[in-house]
Design an enzyme around this catalytic site. Sequence first.
Site, PDB file in Angstrom:
ATOM      1  N   HIS A   1       0.839  -1.176  -0.037  1.00 22.49           N
ATOM      2  CA  HIS A   1      -0.111   0.086   0.122  1.00 22.49           C
ATOM      3  C   HIS A   1       0.733   1.220  -0.077  1.00 22.49           C
ATOM      4  CE1 HIS A   1       1.000  -0.232   4.236  1.00 22.49           C
ATOM      5  NE2 HIS A   1       0.542   1.059   4.238  1.00 22.49           N
TER       6      HIS A   1
HETATM    7  C1  UD1 Z   1      -2.114   5.844   5.194  1.00 25.92           C
HETATM    8  C2  UD1 Z   1      -0.836   6.569   5.807  1.00 25.92           C
HETATM    9  C3  UD1 Z   1       0.489   5.356   5.780  1.00 25.92           C
HETATM   10  C4  UD1 Z   1      -0.268   3.903   6.616  1.00 25.92           C
HETATM   11  C5  UD1 Z   1      -1.314   3.546   5.874  1.00 25.92           C
HETATM   12  C6  UD1 Z   1      -1.928   2.446   6.835  1.00 25.92           C
HETATM   13  C7  UD1 Z   1      -0.508   8.832   5.503  1.00 25.92           C
HETATM   14  C8  UD1 Z   1       0.458   9.902   4.919  1.00 25.92           C
HETATM   15  N1  UD1 Z   1      -0.395   7.522   5.133  1.00 25.92           N
HETATM   16  O1  UD1 Z   1      -1.760   5.194   3.898  1.00 25.92           O
HETATM   17  O2  UD1 Z   1       1.271   5.891   6.517  1.00 25.92           O
HETATM   18  O3  UD1 Z   1       0.830   3.075   6.321  1.00 25.92           O
HETATM   19  O4  UD1 Z   1      -2.388   4.645   6.029  1.00 25.92           O
HETATM   20  O5  UD1 Z   1      -2.857   1.567   5.987  1.00 25.92           O
HETATM   21  O6  UD1 Z   1      -1.097   9.230   6.496  1.00 25.92           O
HETATM   22  N2  UD1 Z   1      -9.045   4.773   0.878  1.00 25.92           N
HETATM   23  C9  UD1 Z   1     -10.477   4.171   0.912  1.00 25.92           C
HETATM   24  N3  UD1 Z   1     -10.798   3.927   1.975  1.00 25.92           N
HETATM   25  C10 UD1 Z   1     -10.590   3.916   3.175  1.00 25.92           C
HETATM   26  C11 UD1 Z   1      -9.432   4.782   3.240  1.00 25.92           C
HETATM   27  C12 UD1 Z   1      -8.417   5.000   1.920  1.00 25.92           C
HETATM   28  O7  UD1 Z   1     -10.684   3.582  -0.193  1.00 25.92           O
HETATM   29  O8  UD1 Z   1     -11.169   3.666   4.284  1.00 25.92           O
HETATM   30  C13 UD1 Z   1      -8.321   4.953  -0.471  1.00 25.92           C
HETATM   31  C14 UD1 Z   1      -8.705   6.274  -0.848  1.00 25.92           C
HETATM   32  O9  UD1 Z   1      -8.834   6.355  -2.368  1.00 25.92           O
HETATM   33  C15 UD1 Z   1      -7.283   7.246  -0.546  1.00 25.92           C
HETATM   34  C16 UD1 Z   1      -6.336   6.063  -0.580  1.00 25.92           C
HETATM   35  O10 UD1 Z   1      -6.950   4.846  -0.153  1.00 25.92           O
HETATM   36  O11 UD1 Z   1      -7.169   8.401  -1.297  1.00 25.92           O
HETATM   37  C17 UD1 Z   1      -5.210   6.401   0.419  1.00 25.92           C
HETATM   38  O12 UD1 Z   1      -5.669   6.409   1.741  1.00 25.92           O
HETATM   39  P1  UD1 Z   1      -4.774   7.475   2.846  1.00 25.92           P
HETATM   40  O13 UD1 Z   1      -5.326   7.206   4.053  1.00 25.92           O
HETATM   41  O14 UD1 Z   1      -4.701   8.844   2.218  1.00 25.92           O
HETATM   42  O15 UD1 Z   1      -3.398   6.750   2.783  1.00 25.92           O
HETATM   43  P2  UD1 Z   1      -3.016   5.375   3.029  1.00 25.92           P
HETATM   44  O16 UD1 Z   1      -2.505   4.698   1.711  1.00 25.92           O
HETATM   45  O17 UD1 Z   1      -4.202   4.557   3.722  1.00 25.92           O
HETATM   46  N1  UDP Z   2      -3.601  -5.660   8.765  1.00 24.40           N
HETATM   47  C1  UDP Z   2      -4.810  -6.253   8.958  1.00 24.40           C
HETATM   48  N2  UDP Z   2      -5.470  -6.676   7.517  1.00 24.40           N
HETATM   49  C2  UDP Z   2      -5.044  -6.484   6.475  1.00 24.40           C
HETATM   50  C3  UDP Z   2      -3.645  -6.053   6.508  1.00 24.40           C
HETATM   51  C4  UDP Z   2      -3.174  -5.319   7.446  1.00 24.40           C
HETATM   52  O1  UDP Z   2      -5.595  -6.497  10.012  1.00 24.40           O
HETATM   53  O2  UDP Z   2      -5.676  -7.000   5.504  1.00 24.40           O
HETATM   54  C5  UDP Z   2      -2.928  -5.157   9.988  1.00 24.40           C
HETATM   55  C6  UDP Z   2      -1.620  -5.777  10.322  1.00 24.40           C
HETATM   56  O3  UDP Z   2      -1.968  -6.876  11.135  1.00 24.40           O
HETATM   57  C7  UDP Z   2      -1.073  -4.645  11.117  1.00 24.40           C
HETATM   58  C8  UDP Z   2      -1.835  -3.435  10.445  1.00 24.40           C
HETATM   59  O4  UDP Z   2      -2.799  -3.751   9.689  1.00 24.40           O
HETATM   60  O5  UDP Z   2      -1.249  -4.711  12.385  1.00 24.40           O
HETATM   61  C9  UDP Z   2      -0.536  -2.842   9.449  1.00 24.40           C
HETATM   62  O6  UDP Z   2      -1.254  -1.684   8.667  1.00 24.40           O
HETATM   63  P1  UDP Z   2      -0.796  -1.289   7.231  1.00 24.40           P
HETATM   64  O7  UDP Z   2       0.120  -2.287   6.777  1.00 24.40           O
HETATM   65  O8  UDP Z   2      -1.845  -0.634   6.657  1.00 24.40           O
HETATM   66  O9  UDP Z   2       0.134   0.118   8.078  1.00 24.40           O
HETATM   67  P2  UDP Z   2       1.591   0.315   8.246  1.00 24.40           P
HETATM   68  O10 UDP Z   2       1.932  -0.342   9.336  1.00 24.40           O
HETATM   69  O11 UDP Z   2       2.450   0.086   6.971  1.00 24.40           O
HETATM   70  O12 UDP Z   2       1.842   1.813   8.593  1.00 24.40           O
END
Ligand code: UD1
Ligand code: UDP
Length: 354
Positions: free
Chosen positions: A203
């Site tokens: 992601h």
């Molecule tokens: C965010 C965090 C990242 C973290 C990740 C955990 C920042 C800059 N990034 O990244 O550090 O590792 O969360 O998963 O804060 N979207 C949906 N549904 C949702 C949420 C998001 O469809 O409920 C889609 C939207 O298109 C959105 C994209 O995902 O634009 C990215 O979501 P966003 O929260 O901006 O960043 P993440 O990639 O989730």
């Molecule tokens: N996780 C989950 N379901 C998934 C993928 C990840 O429950 O399908 C959990 C995982 O066990 C961990 C957390 O989400 O606790 C990690 O989140 P993510 O990888 O989105 O974010 P990051 O740690 O890179 O910020």
Amino acid sequence: MKVLTVVGARPQFVKASAVSRALNAAGHNEQLVHTGQHYDAELSDVFFKELEIPDPAFELGVGSASHGAQTAAMIDGLEPVVAEVEPDVIVLYGDTNSTLAGAIVGSKVDATVAHVEAGLRSFTDMPEEVNRRLTDHAADLLFAPTAGAVTNLAAEGLEEGVYRSGDVMYDVLLRVVDRSTGWSKILERLEVTPGNYVLATVHRERNTDDPSRLRSIVDALSTSSLPVVFPAHPRTIDRLERNDLLERARRELHLTEPVGYLDFVQLLDAADRVVTDSGGVQKEAFFLDTPCVTLREETEWAETLECGWNELVGTDRRAIERALERERSLEDKPSPYGDGRAAESIVEVLERAR
Ligand code: UD1
Ligand code: UDP
């Protein structure tokens, strides 16, 4: 002690669950603010249910937007909440935009700002690195999970208010792993057996938003001799679709929606190996003795690289393919992430600080 906890994204729900439990056990009054950064049920609600996190007292409903617009909307929403609650302590987790917004608002009011997971550094310009650095410099109490994190903070002149607490994700994992094994039917549902599949998560903006990196990851995963279970973040589904890779990924990989935490722990525990660019998943793989292949050139969780349990391969197709098939010589690991009681030690420090 009146505590305001700011969360918004999937990994923050996991981390906050540990401290929330410890705060509650010690009789403190905690209120949660959910910024709404993650809003899909499988990225948010499922964690509240499975990890028994108290319902948020405030929901800002910010949703998705560019970094600036999203962070600004969070700041705008948080300010009146902080003014209403007048917390003694504001607790922030990790490195998302929700963390940064909490740091900016919290550092301008009369509350102690605590950062859990302080001192992590990837020494890159990724958005999370910006969020962590700024948050560490704005916070009053810095809870560093590892010795390396303490060293990183000292190198930036941050020594006061720094505590080596251990890692709260380790606390959570220890608490749920047995429950997950007994409860989860995810392997049966996906028709895979223990040790006979690869788990993948992707992601990170740098991987999803660069078409050549994304294509290379899909190309490499498609060559795996074991089935690849790939619970995909909505950002990744969107980018696969935009780059005409979605159909192929659906055909050649076990692409699923993101799964709940208990299912994920079970999938990770029973996988032959995991391929990921997640921060939290690298650590959880290490806790569960699952070899990890990291789709990045660097990691802020450097301890996981020791003894061969995690390796950095970037996104070069051949490098991923080699890592998927290579036998790994895995040595005994150290335990750099504490004793599973990080949350309790954090609460004790918060109590002393007020
Ligand atoms: C965010 C965090 C990242 C973290 C990740 C955990 C920042 C800059 N990034 O990244 O550090 O590792 O969360 O998963 O804060 N979207 C949906 N549904 C949702 C949420 C998001 O469809 O409920 C889609 C939207 O298109 C959105 C994209 O995902 O634009 C990215 O979501 P966003 O929260 O901006 O960043 P993440 O990639 O989730
Ligand atoms: N996780 C989950 N379901 C998934 C993928 C990840 O429950 O399908 C959990 C995982 O066990 C961990 C957390 O989400 O606790 C990690 O989140 P993510 O990888 O989105 O974010 P990051 O740690 O890179 O910020």
